[in-house]
Write a protein that holds these residues in place. Structure first.
Motif, PDB file in Angstrom:
ATOM      1  N   THR A   9     -10.820   3.615   4.394  1.00 44.71           N
ATOM      2  CA  THR A   9     -10.816   3.751   2.935  1.00 44.71           C
ATOM      3  C   THR A   9     -10.171   5.074   2.534  1.00 44.71           C
ATOM      4  OG1 THR A   9     -12.775   2.369   2.725  1.00 44.71           O
ATOM      5  CG2 THR A   9     -12.284   3.848   0.873  1.00 44.71           C
ATOM      6  N   ARG A  10     -10.519   6.138   3.235  1.00 45.38           N
ATOM      7  CA  ARG A  10      -9.963   7.462   2.920  1.00 45.38           C
ATOM      8  C   ARG A  10      -8.477   7.534   3.275  1.00 45.38           C
ATOM      9  NH1 ARG A  10     -13.523  11.503   1.685  1.00 45.38           N
ATOM     10  NH2 ARG A  10     -12.301  13.095   2.772  1.00 45.38           N
ATOM     11  N   LEU A  11      -8.083   6.898   4.371  1.00 41.86           N
ATOM     12  CA  LEU A  11      -6.665   6.863   4.740  1.00 41.86           C
ATOM     13  C   LEU A  11      -5.865   6.113   3.676  1.00 41.86           C
ATOM     14  CD1 LEU A  11      -4.267   7.353   6.589  1.00 41.86           C
ATOM     15  CD2 LEU A  11      -4.932   5.290   7.869  1.00 41.86           C
ATOM     16  N   ARG A  16      -1.972   6.474  -0.721  1.00 43.81           N
ATOM     17  CA  ARG A  16      -1.651   6.188  -2.125  1.00 43.81           C
ATOM     18  C   ARG A  16      -1.203   7.458  -2.852  1.00 43.81           C
ATOM     19  NH1 ARG A  16      -3.457   1.561  -4.907  1.00 43.81           N
ATOM     20  NH2 ARG A  16      -3.862   2.834  -6.738  1.00 43.81           N
ATOM     21  N   ARG A  17      -1.566   8.604  -2.328  1.00 46.36           N
ATOM     22  CA  ARG A  17      -1.208   9.878  -2.960  1.00 46.36           C
ATOM     23  C   ARG A  17       0.188  10.351  -2.553  1.00 46.36           C
ATOM     24  NH1 ARG A  17      -6.768  13.474  -2.859  1.00 46.36           N
ATOM     25  NH2 ARG A  17      -8.087  11.873  -3.806  1.00 46.36           N
ATOM     26  N   THR A  18       0.838   9.646  -1.635  1.00 44.99           N
ATOM     27  CA  THR A  18       2.192  10.006  -1.227  1.00 44.99           C
ATOM     28  C   THR A  18       3.203   9.206  -2.041  1.00 44.99           C
ATOM     29  OG1 THR A  18       2.361   8.337   0.514  1.00 44.99           O
ATOM     30  CG2 THR A  18       1.396  10.460   1.125  1.00 44.99           C
ATOM     31  N   ILE A  19       4.451   9.602  -1.969  1.00 44.67           N
ATOM     32  CA  ILE A  19       5.537   8.904  -2.660  1.00 44.67           C
ATOM     33  C   ILE A  19       6.435   8.273  -1.597  1.00 44.67           C
ATOM     34  CG2 ILE A  19       7.505   9.173  -4.210  1.00 44.67           C
ATOM     35  CD1 ILE A  19       4.871   9.819  -5.582  1.00 44.67           C
ATOM     36  N   SER A  20       6.749   6.990  -1.773  1.00 49.52           N
ATOM     37  CA  SER A  20       7.588   6.270  -0.820  1.00 49.52           C
ATOM     38  C   SER A  20       8.668   5.492  -1.554  1.00 49.52           C
ATOM     39  CB  SER A  20       6.753   5.274  -0.014  1.00 49.52           C
ATOM     40  OG  SER A  20       5.747   5.922   0.705  1.00 49.52           O
ATOM     41  N   PRO A  21       9.825   5.297  -0.910  1.00 52.73           N
ATOM     42  CA  PRO A  21      10.826   4.394  -1.496  1.00 52.73           C
ATOM     43  C   PRO A  21      10.312   2.956  -1.392  1.00 52.73           C
ATOM     44  CG  PRO A  21      11.522   5.095   0.678  1.00 52.73           C
ATOM     45  CD  PRO A  21      10.259   5.860   0.364  1.00 52.73           C
ATOM     46  N   VAL A  22      10.885   2.090  -2.202  1.00 49.56           N
ATOM     47  CA  VAL A  22      10.451   0.689  -2.258  1.00 49.56           C
ATOM     48  C   VAL A  22      11.586  -0.213  -1.787  1.00 49.56           C
ATOM     49  CG1 VAL A  22       9.561  -1.157  -3.747  1.00 49.56           C
ATOM     50  CG2 VAL A  22       8.970   1.239  -4.218  1.00 49.56           C
ATOM     51  N   GLY A  23      11.253  -1.199  -0.983  1.00 46.30           N
ATOM     52  CA  GLY A  23      12.237  -2.170  -0.517  1.00 46.30           C
ATOM     53  C   GLY A  23      11.684  -3.576  -0.603  1.00 46.30           C
ATOM     54  N   GLY A 156      -0.355   4.485  -6.680  1.00 43.09           N
ATOM     55  CA  GLY A 156      -0.644   3.116  -7.097  1.00 43.09           C
ATOM     56  C   GLY A 156       0.271   2.547  -8.155  1.00 43.09           C
ATOM     57  N   GLN A 157       1.460   3.159  -8.342  1.00 42.30           N
ATOM     58  CA  GLN A 157       2.375   2.637  -9.368  1.00 42.30           C
ATOM     59  C   GLN A 157       3.832   2.888  -8.981  1.00 42.30           C
ATOM     60  OE1 GLN A 157       1.525   4.698 -13.006  1.00 42.30           O
ATOM     61  NE2 GLN A 157       1.706   6.706 -12.083  1.00 42.30           N
ATOM     62  N   TYR A 158       4.726   2.093  -9.577  1.00 40.12           N
ATOM     63  CA  TYR A 158       6.154   2.321  -9.401  1.00 40.12           C
ATOM     64  C   TYR A 158       6.551   3.519 -10.245  1.00 40.12           C
ATOM     65  CZ  TYR A 158       6.103  -2.199  -7.167  1.00 40.12           C
ATOM     66  OH  TYR A 158       5.830  -3.229  -6.313  1.00 40.12           O
ATOM     67  N   MET A 159       7.480   4.331  -9.707  1.00 39.97           N
ATOM     68  CA  MET A 159       7.869   5.562 -10.371  1.00 39.97           C
ATOM     69  C   MET A 159       9.375   5.771 -10.276  1.00 39.97           C
ATOM     70  SD  MET A 159       4.924   7.979  -8.681  1.00 39.97           S
ATOM     71  CE  MET A 159       4.902   9.256  -9.916  1.00 39.97           C
TER      72      MET A 159
END
Length: 167
Positions: A9-11, A16-23, A156-159
């Motif tokens: 749960t913590r992982l 979720r607190r990181t930023i990743s590209p979307v594919g 948790g959202q697209y940015m």
């Protein structure tokens, strides 16, 4: 709650607190084209050109991830949120390719015309780990799309990159 469940749960919250590209990874199957949104992908090597990505073993696309399989990794741009949402599960499987300008070229897997880039892939290895399978793939072709910033996912959202504050 067990220690392992609490750690998971913590992982999940930490990631979720990181930023990743979307594919969106796509494959043409006998039942028609299939695909799914993912953020767990990365450039692995330039010699040979290759990438790595992870897919949940419960994902509908998972049965098509075998050594030698041909796929396409579409790296999404800021305007591709409707496609990301559709392939993320908000739209029925059989209607997902209605979201976006999808190209179905002979010999290639489905590619998104508006993507930052579409990478045609051949899977070279897959290794199961817990709930996911980690695959590596040789890049057989790269189609660069419109020059634009990549779509990102974080908290948790697209940015959009413009939404982020420089350090």
């Amino acid at each position: 709650m067990s220690a392992q469940t609490e750690t998971a749960t913590r992982l999940r919250e930490a990631m979720r607190r990181t930023i990743s590209p979307v594919g969106i990874v796509t494959v043409d199957t006998p039942e028609g084209p299939r695909g799914m949104t993912l953020t767990a992908f990365l450039s692995l090597s330039m010699a040979p050109p290759s990438v790595a990505f992870a897919v949940n073993t419960r994902a509908r696309i998972h049965p098509h991830l075998k050594v030698g399989a041909r796929l396409c990794l579409n790296i999404l741009g800021e305007g591709d949120v409707p496609s990301a949402r559709a392939f993320g599960g908000e739209v029925a499987v059989e209607r997902r390719f209605e979201a976006g300008d999808w190209r179905m070229r002979a010999g290639d897997q489905p590619s998104l015309g508006s993507a930052v880039a579409s990478l045609q892939l051949e899977v070279t290895s897959c290794a199961a780990h817990g709930s996911h399978e980690l695959c590596t793939a040789k890049v057989t072709n790269v189609e660069l799309g419109p020059s634009q910033m990549p779509l990102l996912y974080g908290h948790g959202q697209y940015m959009k990159l413009a939404d982020l504050t420089p350090a």
